[in-house]
Design an enzyme around this catalytic site. Structure first.
Site, PDB file in Angstrom:
ATOM      1  N   ARG A   1     -45.240  14.577  27.141  1.00 16.76           N
ATOM      2  CA  ARG A   1     -45.241  14.418  25.637  1.00 16.76           C
ATOM      3  C   ARG A   1     -44.173  15.087  24.968  1.00 16.76           C
ATOM      4  NH1 ARG A   1     -51.268  13.958  26.303  1.00 16.76           N
ATOM      5  NH2 ARG A   1     -51.563  11.514  26.241  1.00 16.76           N
TER       6      ARG A   1
ATOM      7  N   LYS B   1     -30.847  12.997  17.242  1.00 16.78           N
ATOM      8  CA  LYS B   1     -30.963  11.725  17.566  1.00 16.78           C
ATOM      9  C   LYS B   1     -30.908  11.428  19.118  1.00 16.78           C
ATOM     10  CE  LYS B   1     -29.548   9.089  13.433  1.00 16.78           C
ATOM     11  NZ  LYS B   1     -28.577   8.157  12.921  1.00 16.78           N
TER      12      LYS B   1
ATOM     13  N   GLU C   1     -14.448  10.357  15.747  1.00 20.10           N
ATOM     14  CA  GLU C   1     -15.645  10.822  15.085  1.00 20.10           C
ATOM     15  C   GLU C   1     -15.507  12.078  14.129  1.00 20.10           C
ATOM     16  OE1 GLU C   1     -18.896   9.461  15.032  1.00 20.10           O
ATOM     17  OE2 GLU C   1     -19.034   8.538  17.062  1.00 20.10           O
TER      18      GLU C   1
ATOM     19  N   LYS D   1     -22.155  18.220   9.590  1.00 18.21           N
ATOM     20  CA  LYS D   1     -23.388  17.645  10.028  1.00 18.21           C
ATOM     21  C   LYS D   1     -24.651  18.336   9.747  1.00 18.21           C
ATOM     22  CE  LYS D   1     -24.939  14.448  13.535  1.00 18.21           C
ATOM     23  NZ  LYS D   1     -25.104  13.445  14.804  1.00 18.21           N
TER      24      LYS D   1
ATOM     25  N   GLU E   1     -33.258  10.447   8.377  1.00 14.44           N
ATOM     26  CA  GLU E   1     -32.372   9.368   7.925  1.00 14.44           C
ATOM     27  C   GLU E   1     -33.055   8.270   7.141  1.00 14.44           C
ATOM     28  OE1 GLU E   1     -29.342   7.959  10.610  1.00 14.44           O
ATOM     29  OE2 GLU E   1     -29.323   5.903   9.643  1.00 14.44           O
TER      30      GLU E   1
ATOM     31  N   ARG F   1     -28.262  10.659   5.467  1.00 15.53           N
ATOM     32  CA  ARG F   1     -27.819  10.662   6.833  1.00 15.53           C
ATOM     33  C   ARG F   1     -27.112   9.634   7.177  1.00 15.53           C
ATOM     34  NH1 ARG F   1     -30.666  13.409  12.173  1.00 15.53           N
ATOM     35  NH2 ARG F   1     -28.838  12.918  13.584  1.00 15.53           N
TER      36      ARG F   1
ATOM     37  N   ASN G   1     -23.108   7.338   9.498  1.00 16.21           N
ATOM     38  CA  ASN G   1     -23.019   6.138  10.612  1.00 16.21           C
ATOM     39  C   ASN G   1     -21.452   5.105   9.973  1.00 16.21           C
ATOM     40  OD1 ASN G   1     -25.107   6.018  12.036  1.00 16.21           O
ATOM     41  ND2 ASN G   1     -26.445   5.391  10.368  1.00 16.21           N
TER      42      ASN G   1
ATOM     43  N   HIS H   1     -19.960   2.602  12.156  1.00 15.98           N
ATOM     44  CA  HIS H   1     -20.937   2.256  13.241  1.00 15.98           C
ATOM     45  C   HIS H   1     -21.442   1.067  13.267  1.00 15.98           C
ATOM     46  CE1 HIS H   1     -20.242   6.558  13.876  1.00 15.98           C
ATOM     47  NE2 HIS H   1     -21.024   6.603  14.869  1.00 15.98           N
TER      48      HIS H   1
ATOM     49  N   HIS I   1     -20.684  -0.780  16.474  1.00 14.12           N
ATOM     50  CA  HIS I   1     -21.856  -0.927  17.511  1.00 14.12           C
ATOM     51  C   HIS I   1     -21.848  -2.699  17.596  1.00 14.12           C
ATOM     52  CE1 HIS I   1     -24.805   2.594  16.434  1.00 14.12           C
ATOM     53  NE2 HIS I   1     -23.562   3.093  17.115  1.00 14.12           N
TER      54      HIS I   1
ATOM     55  N   HIS J   1     -17.105   4.290  22.941  1.00 13.98           N
ATOM     56  CA  HIS J   1     -17.708   4.298  21.673  1.00 13.98           C
ATOM     57  C   HIS J   1     -16.910   4.914  20.499  1.00 13.98           C
ATOM     58  CE1 HIS J   1     -21.140   5.051  18.883  1.00 13.98           C
ATOM     59  NE2 HIS J   1     -20.548   6.210  18.694  1.00 13.98           N
TER      60      HIS J   1
END
Ligand code: NAD
Ligand code: GLY
Length: 371
Positions: free
Chosen positions: A123, A145, A187, A229, A239, A243, A247, A250, A254, A268
């Site tokens: 957990r 993330k 990036e 960041k 987010e 935040r 992206n 992205h 993506h 990526h």
């Protein structure tokens, strides 16, 4: 040795990012205060293990930290539910306890996968990020993330799980293949493009040094990216707002990756490079961004040797606009079926555009060369 430390200030989960040259050899000493017992598991991939593993192992040994090691096959394909299941079972078999800290040692693939495994084993156990790619040092190791990919799209299964510490040794970049370095540089450019025009101007001057291996330029670039960041994550960890600006590029990017089936065709960072350019061109075509700002970005990406067009991304093939739109509609920013895009008012000023009409996207993608 100059070491920069950035703090990610998020209350009880706050942590530090250490940035410098030669930090792997002192990783054990840096990690020790975060460990419940002097034992850990390194999760890495075969390339990183061969190129940088001995340095980290020396650093752990020098501080009396014993370790087990799990070495995965490199590549985005590891970031799958199957890859996650296998990793979690191996961690449990090694006897990882809830209070242990596992080490994500590698690029964004290892960071995202090992971070997600840490979020769910017993957990939730602790983990540390020891990023070894430029992309991971400037982006994926910071902010918590973690995720694996779904057959429906990138990073659709995951958790927010913050590391205890980030150790970014820019010397580790010495063995990174040139194409990977360049992809990670996209990036870096993103931070300038989304909110920091002076940093973009610095990159126009010193970006070549970052790519060529100038240690000071690399440290400055990683530090500036991490500071930006960290500030954004501190303001909006989960987010709900600002935040999302991270992206930039992205949602388009993506979709390009999904359309290629994460086959390794497009890295990526390369997808983000093309995606960022598409976001700028869309902003010019539909939202009044000055064309000169898009041209400035295009010139820098081209000068760097990064892909910037759909044709570059397709490498002789082509993308179907409808397929790209379907992939974009799986984006995590979709609300009530409507697309949210990160667009720009100008270079250095990104904003969140909600409820973008899908037909304008299809029309735009066709004008950019999709069929
Ligand atoms: P990667 O992890 O696949 O690493 C790239 C390649 O370089 C791999 O083959 C790896 O083995 C090799 N490598 C890594 N470090 C090396 C070194 N020092 N020397 C030699 N070889 C080395 O790719 P990446 O670009 O680091 O990460 C991409 C992933 O990051 C994507 O899955 C993306 O979704 C994710 N990402 C996550 C976030 C986040 O906030 N969590 C942000 C951006 C990207
Ligand atoms: N890479 C985007 C984020 O961390 O929010």
């Amino acid at each position: 040795m100059t070491v920069d430390i950035c703090s990610v200030n998020i209350g009880a989960q706050s942590y530090e990012i250490h940035i410098g040259e030669g930090l792997l050899e002192s990783a054990g000493a840096l990690l020790k205060p975060t460990l419940n017992r002097p034992w850990t598991v390194i999760v890495t991939d075969r390339h990183v293990d061969a190129a940088q593993g001995p340095r980290l192992e020396y650093g752990l040994g020098a501080a009396g930290v014993a370790f087990e090691k799990i070495v995965l096959e490199p590549g985005e394909a590891a970031k799958s539910m199957q890859g996650l299941t296998d990793l979690v079972e191996r961690l449990i078999a090694l006897g990882v306890e809830r209070n242990d800290t596992i080490l994500a040692f590698g690029g964004g693939v290892i960071g995202d996968l090992a971070g997600f495994a840490a979020a769910i084993v017993k957990r939730g156990c602790a983990f540390a990020q020891i990023p070894t790619t430029l992309l991971a040092q400037v982006d994926s190791s910071v902010g918590g993330k973690t995720a694996v990919n779904s057959t429906h799209g990138k990073n659709l299964i995951g958790a927010f799980h913050q590391p205890k510490i980030v150790i970014s040794d820019v010397a580790a970049l010495a063995t990174l293949p040139a194409r990977e370095l360049k992809a990670g540089y996209a990036e870096v450019v993103k931070y300038g493009a989304l909110g920091d025009e002076p940093f973009f101007a610095w990159l126009e001057n010193r970006g070549a040094d970052v790519l060529a291996g100038d240690a000071t330029a690399r440290r400055v670039a990683v530090k500036r990216a991490c500071e930006t960041k960290a500030e954004i994550v501190a303001a909006d960890e989960r987010e709900h707002g600002v935040r999302a600006l991270l992206n930039l590029g992205h949602t388009f990017g993506h979709a390009l990756e999904a359309a290629q089936g994460y086959s390794g065709g497009l890295l990526h960072g390369e997808a983000v490079s093309v995606g960022m350019m598409l976001a700028f061109d869309f902003s010019v075509a539909m939202k009044g961004c000055p064309p000169a700002d898009a041209e400035r970005l295009r010139a820098h990406l081209k000068a760097t040797g990064l892909p910037s067009t759909l044709a570059d991304a397709a490498r002789g093939g082509e993308f179907a606009a409808d397929a790209l739109l379907s992939a974009m509609l799986q984006d995590k920013k979709v609300e009530q079926g409507a697309l949210t895009l990160i667009l720009v008012r100008r270079l250095g000023e990104a904003y969140i555009e909600k409820a973008v009409d899908p037909s304008t996207i299809v029309e735009f993608l066709k004008s950019a060369g999709a069929r």
